[in-house]
Enzyme design. Structure first.
Site, PDB file in Angstrom:
ATOM      1  N   HIS A  88     -20.280  33.644 -30.166  1.00  0.00           N
ATOM      2  CA  HIS A  88     -19.044  33.719 -30.960  1.00  0.00           C
ATOM      3  C   HIS A  88     -19.198  33.100 -32.352  1.00  0.00           C
ATOM      4  CE1 HIS A  88     -15.273  35.495 -30.178  1.00  0.00           C
ATOM      5  NE2 HIS A  88     -14.573  34.459 -29.797  1.00  0.00           N
ATOM      6  N   ASP A 147     -18.974  38.365 -34.666  1.00  0.00           N
ATOM      7  CA  ASP A 147     -19.710  38.865 -33.511  1.00  0.00           C
ATOM      8  C   ASP A 147     -19.088  40.141 -32.957  1.00  0.00           C
ATOM      9  OD1 ASP A 147     -17.566  36.878 -32.784  1.00  0.00           O
ATOM     10  OD2 ASP A 147     -17.993  37.613 -30.778  1.00  0.00           O
ATOM     11  N   ASN A 149     -10.154  38.973 -31.468  1.00  0.00           N
ATOM     12  CA  ASN A 149      -8.948  38.197 -31.784  1.00  0.00           C
ATOM     13  C   ASN A 149      -8.964  37.544 -33.156  1.00  0.00           C
ATOM     14  OD1 ASN A 149      -7.600  38.833 -29.410  1.00  0.00           O
ATOM     15  ND2 ASN A 149      -8.586  37.184 -28.283  1.00  0.00           N
TER      16      ASN A 149
END
Length: 196
Positions: free
Chosen positions: A19, A92, A113
């Site tokens: 991430h 990512d 998100n």
């Protein structure tokens, strides 16, 4: 001026996780162009300098991934920047194999998100982005656990190469050569099974 933001999560325990690949790219850009990303502003570490003769602001949001827009939207507003022409986000992508890049001029959040929050808070999905492949989640893994995991040795080699290619791509993009960056770096690579 370009605002170039790499997405990730703050805190040492997230370093080098899937991430946090956006942070890795910003660190590599900062290293190559001698830009110090140490100034605290708008819930981010920022550093200004020049890439290929263009003024840039490098940004590492410290808001946690899902609230990236809380950091980026106020910076865009403060500097009166247009997302379509002056913002590049690096993050990512689990739909790409490790080491693959996908450069786009605009698009949806695609389930990410951090990007969802940036689109919501800047009011635009018309911005350039570099997606860095981190590989698909194994069937028996929870998605949150997977994106917070680290790469295997074989994956890490490919990802380190992709980070350097992302730096090269950014060098082209700030010169208005996004099409050239796409032609050069939007290609498929695969991880060798024995390295995985």
């Amino acid at each position: 001026m370009y605002l170039i933001a790499g997405l990730g999560n703050p805190a040492a325990k997230y370093e080098k996780t899937r991430h946090n690949i956006g942070f890795d790219v910003i660190d590599a850009v900062a290293d190559r162009y001698n830009i110090h990303v140490t100034e605290k502003k708008s819930k981010a570490y920022c550093g200004s300098g020049y890439m290929e003769g263009q003024k840039v602001l490098l940004v590492k949001p410290q808001t946690f991934m899902n609230l990236s827009g809380d950091s980026i939207a106020p910076l865009m507003k403060f500097y009166k920047l247009d997302p379509a022409d002056q913002m590049i986000i690096i993050y990512d992508d689990i739909s790409l194999e490790p080491g693959n890049l996908r450069i786009r001029r605009k698009g949806s959040a695609g389930g990410h998100n951090g990007i969802k929050d940036i689109i919501a808070k800047t009011g635009s999905d018309q911005f350039s982005r570099i997606k860095v492949g981190v590989g698909q989640k194994p069937a028996d893994w929870d998605l949150a656990d997977y994106v917070l995991s680290r790469f295997s040795t074989g994956e890490r080699c490919l990802v380190d190469e992709a980070v350097m290619e992302a730096v090269e791509a950014l060098g082209l993009m700030v010169q208005g050569e996004t099409d050239e960056a796409m032609n050069r770096y939007n290609r498929k690579k695969t991880v060798k099974q024995e390295d995985a």
